[in-house]
Design a protein around this motif. Structure first.
Motif: not given
Length: 137
Positions: A49-78
């Protein structure tokens, strides 16, 4: 409703989970730095089906410096991973001014123009250079 994770490949822990996540990004021609994960608990993928899931212990915020974009990744991503695209994405938000709209579709044009598109549920699309999301950015 059937379990979307049924029949999936599951990898537990940071090392194996990250390895599977990066392998999937490579296989589907997506930038390897697209999912900067930390403290991975589990990563899974259902080939049929192409279904993918990722579980992390805590939320992650990451800045993509080249484009000055802050992105938030929840504890569960699907989502559903396809060639040069992730659709029905849940658990990822990009900061726009004071708002955090969810990103629900990521795609790269084919043939590639060197650009990657991020679409929110509100229908807003942002386009950036693919290299901004390369590994290590």
């Amino acid at each position: 409703m059937a379990d979307p994770k049924a029949g999936g490949i599951v990898k537990k822990g940071q090392e194996e989970g990250l390895e599977l996540a990066v392998a999937l990004l490579k296989e589907f021609e997506l930038p390897e730095g697209l999912l900067p994960l930390a403290d991975v608990v589990e990563v899974g993928y259902v080939k049929e089906t192409g279904y993918v899931w990722i579980v992390q212990r805590k939320k992650v915020e990451h800045e993509f410096k080249m484009v000055s974009k802050l992105v938030s990744y929840d504890t569960e991503i699907t989502g559903f991973i396809l060639n040069k695209r992730i659709k029905k994405l849940k658990g990822v938000k990009a900061k726009e001014f004071l708002l955090w709209p969810p990103v629900n579709d990521i795609s790269i044009e084919d043939p590639s123009t060197g650009k990657i598109h991020f679409k929110s549920l509100a229908g807003v699309t942002k386009t950036f250079p693919i290299q901004a999301f390369a590994a290590g950015q």
